[in-house]
Motif scaffolding. Structure first.
Motif, mmCIF file in Angstrom:
data_model
loop_
_atom_site.group_PDB
_atom_site.id
_atom_site.type_symbol
_atom_site.label_atom_id
_atom_site.label_comp_id
_atom_site.label_asym_id
_atom_site.label_seq_id
_atom_site.Cartn_x
_atom_site.Cartn_y
_atom_site.Cartn_z
ATOM 1 N N CYS A 84 40.557 42.753 42.632
ATOM 2 C CA CYS A 84 41.936 42.938 42.207
ATOM 3 C C CYS A 84 42.339 44.397 42.378
ATOM 4 C CB CYS A 84 42.124 42.518 40.754
ATOM 5 S SG CYS A 84 43.841 42.737 40.244
ATOM 6 N N CYS A 89 44.508 46.661 37.216
ATOM 7 C CA CYS A 89 43.160 46.944 37.699
ATOM 8 C C CYS A 89 43.139 48.229 38.523
ATOM 9 C CB CYS A 89 42.640 45.775 38.531
ATOM 10 S SG CYS A 89 42.234 44.346 37.520
ATOM 11 N N CYS A 125 46.407 40.558 41.229
ATOM 12 C CA CYS A 125 46.267 40.062 39.855
ATOM 13 C C CYS A 125 45.526 38.732 39.799
ATOM 14 C CB CYS A 125 47.597 39.930 39.137
ATOM 15 S SG CYS A 125 47.314 39.687 37.351
ATOM 16 N N CYS A 129 43.734 40.638 33.436
ATOM 17 C CA CYS A 129 44.033 42.070 33.304
ATOM 18 C C CYS A 129 43.294 42.686 32.118
ATOM 19 C CB CYS A 129 45.531 42.286 33.140
ATOM 20 S SG CYS A 129 46.539 41.353 34.276
#
Ligand code: FES
Length: 381
Positions: A84, A89, A125, A129
């Motif tokens: 990601c 991230c 994503c 997260c």
């Protein structure tokens, strides 16, 4: 051209049988995973197979297959490593992880190592997260990675090992995962129970426990039911709701009095009367039907009427058009869009395309301003 195995064909029949006979095209997404499980990607043969078994044309299948990133358009490695690099991230080091792996493996985005083991991709994503930076291997999560731990994972994969994901089941190959994504259970002994949820996932639950908040009837250990069990429970719930329906009352009065429940428009709901709050009353049993609660969640202030919820009466608007029968509407739509000469929906007949082009060229000749439109759309009006 690939000839798909008998097992794949049998699975395709099983997938299609899950949908109503006149809605079989809804089976396209799992079928694309299915062909990917045999070839490792959605090849032209896979597109043709899906089109054939669903009675679609190849353009329709291709339009779906090229829209979703999980359908791969060229041969993919045994392990798909997705890193990601999206905002959350990224600020936590995701790009650094990706760059390190790309350099170490000698491949870029959507490329596969020479030994066919690992395909690398950057992902937007991965819906984790709160564990960033994250990467997945064949869609199983490795949380809070850094360049070193990510390198450790791919090194183990290259050496023939199967590193254990942070959460979820133990790793399988991408083809095996595609079978699961097509809707077939992971048959490895105990695999589904391999990994529990992580602490960030449980944070809300912990806070609720600390503050004594509970949803009546919620059992965190609810087992996942088989389809037969779920169908039985749904039928029982439906019968119960039917039995609980009150006798019909004079039309119009309830909407005037408003929903949810039996509270009037100017009259606050029970929890509101007691506390002034419009939040759900979590201490007393939830007497509302799931339909009313779902409608309230979507539109907390609208007091939305729910047609078939127990105790709810929906307004009768004499000026409103009568509801159209869905099948009639579909038949009308089909009649207005005649199939092409091959019996498939219009759009992929070569002759039709050529006619369109000719018309476009003729239009361009008679109207210079039309050429730009014609070249973009292929049709000159
Ligand atoms: S930003 Fe990486 S999982 Fe959401």
């Amino acid at each position: 051209m690939t000839t798909f195995s008998d097992e794949t064909r049998a699975r395709a029949r099983e997938i299609i049988a899950r949908y109503p006979a006149d809605r079989s095209r809804s089976a396209l997404l799992p079928l694309l995973h299915l062909v990917q499980s045999e070839e490792g990607y959605v090849s032209p043969a896979g597109v043709e197979f899906c089109a054939e078994v669903l009675g679609l044309n190849k353009a329709q299948v291709g339009a779906v297959a090229t829209f979703y990133t999980m359908y791969k358009r060229r041969p993919t490695g045994e392990f798909l490593v997705s890193v990601c690099t999206n905002t959350m991230c990224n600020v936590l080091g995701g790009q650094e992880v990706y760059d390190t792996l790309a350099e170490h493996l000698g491949v870029g985005h959507d490329e596969t190592t020479a030994d066919g083991k690992i395909t690398l991709e950057h992902a937007e994503c991965l819906a984790a997260c709160d564990y960033g930076p994250v990467m997945t291997v064949n869609y199983d999560f490795f949380d809070n990675v850094d360049p070193q731990s990510a390198l450790g994972v791919v090194e183990e994969l290259k050496a023939g090992g199967r590193p254990m994901p942070t959460r979820g089941a133990r790793l399988c190959t991408l083809k095996e995962m595609a079978v699961q994504l097509a809707g077939f259970a992971d048959e490895r002994e105990g695999a589904v129970a391999d990994g529990g949820p992580g602490e960030p996932t449980l944070r809300g639950l912990r806070l609720a426990e600390q503050h004594g908040i509970a949803v009546p009837g919620f059992d965190p250990n609810t087992p996942i039911r088989s389809k037969a069990e779920a169908d039985k429970a749904a039928a029982e719930a439906k019968a119960k709701a039917e039995a609980a329906k009150p006798a019909p009352a004079p039309t119009g009065s309830a909407v005037a009095s408003g929903t949810p429940g039996n509270a009037g428009v100017g009259e606050p709901a029970p929890a509101e009367r007691a506390t002034g709050s419009t939040a759900p009353d979590v201490k007393s049993p939830d007497a509302k039907s799931p339909e009313i609660r779902a409608a309230e969640t979507r539109q907390p202030d609208a007091r939305t009427a729910v047609a078939d919820a127990p105790g709810t009466k929906v307004p009768t608007d004499p000026t409103a058009p009568a509801p159209r029968d869905a099948r009639e509407a579909q038949a009308a739509g089909t009649a207005a869009n005649a199939p092409a000469g091959d019996g498939k929906p219009a759009g992929d007949e070569a002759g039709a395309q050529q006619r369109n082009l000719k018309e476009a060229e003729a239009g361009a000749g008679s109207n210079g301003a039309g050429s730009a439109v014609a070249s973009e759309t292929g049709v000159q009006k």
